[in-house]
Design an enzyme around this catalytic site. Structure first.
Site, PDB file in Angstrom:
ATOM      1  N   ASP A 129      15.335  84.540 -32.998  1.00 18.92           N
ATOM      2  CA  ASP A 129      16.535  85.363 -33.148  1.00 18.92           C
ATOM      3  C   ASP A 129      16.380  86.588 -32.261  1.00 18.92           C
ATOM      4  O   ASP A 129      15.381  87.320 -32.367  1.00 18.92           O
ATOM      5  CB  ASP A 129      16.724  85.795 -34.605  1.00 18.92           C
ATOM      6  CG  ASP A 129      17.143  84.643 -35.501  1.00 18.92           C
ATOM      7  OD1 ASP A 129      17.277  83.511 -34.996  1.00 18.92           O
ATOM      8  OD2 ASP A 129      17.336  84.870 -36.712  1.00 18.92           O
TER       9      ASP A 129
ATOM     10  N   ASP B  39      27.645  79.036 -41.795  1.00 22.04           N
ATOM     11  CA  ASP B  39      26.838  80.016 -42.525  1.00 22.04           C
ATOM     12  C   ASP B  39      27.571  80.353 -43.811  1.00 22.04           C
ATOM     13  O   ASP B  39      28.761  80.679 -43.776  1.00 22.04           O
ATOM     14  CB  ASP B  39      26.648  81.280 -41.687  1.00 22.04           C
ATOM     15  CG  ASP B  39      26.093  80.971 -40.299  1.00 22.04           C
ATOM     16  OD1 ASP B  39      25.300  80.010 -40.197  1.00 22.04           O
ATOM     17  OD2 ASP B  39      26.457  81.664 -39.343  1.00 22.04           O
TER      18      ASP B  39
END
EC number: 5.3.1.16
Length: 238
Positions: A8, A129
């Site tokens: 990330d 998500d």
């Protein structure tokens, strides 16, 4: 089942967030390309990248870090975060990204996902998500009334390569993945489902694999913390 080590990207660094909070980021490596090389050297078949700044900005922000990773590695790489138009999709695929992940735009402009999947077969994934079964967008900052299974089924015949399902409340928390919710989603669609969020041990990977319906798992913090050894995990899944 494929294991995807996660990198990330925030402000050019490899970080992990806790439950999606940008203010709760831990920097694990200031050289993401070196981190990617280490994952490749351990034997991974894929890399999973997220441009966190890009997810909030709605456009690529950590492009230089992504390009450095592509230059340093040879394994296929999937990328999400801030990819919300055809020009950006085509740009990343042209530069060497193997698969783009479309999240926010899958809710706001599903026709774009279908168009991209037709134009680039096998190279477009949908990132779903969710908190408590409902889809969140814009870097998890906004929650919608869209249900996870409804969104997945909307792309059933679109030619989408995979669905990456993240349980936000599990992400970075080292508490184990939401195996039942991920398996339920995988059973509800013919699109391959990749689990993300909370994958922190060999037991977690075994639990996901033994469902028989989950095609992959993404792990980040556990690999950085040393709770999960990548080589050992890959061997266990082989």
């Amino acid at each position: 089942m494929i294991l995807y080590p996660a990198i990330d990207l925030k402000d050019g660094n490899a970080v992990r967030l806790l439950r999606g909070e940008m203010s709760d980021a831990t920097v694990f490596n200031t050289d993401p390309a070196a981190q990617a090389r280490a994952f490749q050297d351990a034997g991974c078949d894929w890399l999973h990248l997220v441009d966190l700044n890009g997810a909030f900005a709605g456009e690529p922000v950590n492009g230089a870090a992504v390009e450095a990773i592509l230059a340093a590695t040879s394994v296929p790489t999937q990328l999400g975060g801030g990819i919300r138009d055809m020009a950006t999709i085509e740009g990343w695929l042209t530069r060497g990204i193997a698969r783009v992940i479309l999240g926010t735009v899958a809710v706001e402009d599903p026709d774009l996902v279908r168009q991209a999947a037709r134009a680039f077969p096998g190279q477009v994934a949908v990132g779903i998500d969710a908190r408590k079964g409902r889809v969140a967008t814009k870097g998890w900052a906004e929650e919608t009334d869209v249900m996870v299974t409804d969104l997945a089924r909307a792309f059933e015949d679109a030619g989408v390569a995979a669905i990456i399902y993240t349980d936000i409340d599990r992400d970075g928390a080292m508490g184990g993945p939401n195996v039942s919710a991920t398996a339920d989603l995988a059973r509800a669609t013919s699109i391959p489902v990749i689990a993300s969020g909370g994958v922190s041990s060999l037991d977690d990977l075994h639990a996901l694999k033994t469902t028989g319906v989950i095609s992959g798992a993404i792990s980040g913090r556990a690999l950085y913390d040393g709770a999960l050894d990548l080589s050992e995990a890959l061997h266990a899944l082989a």
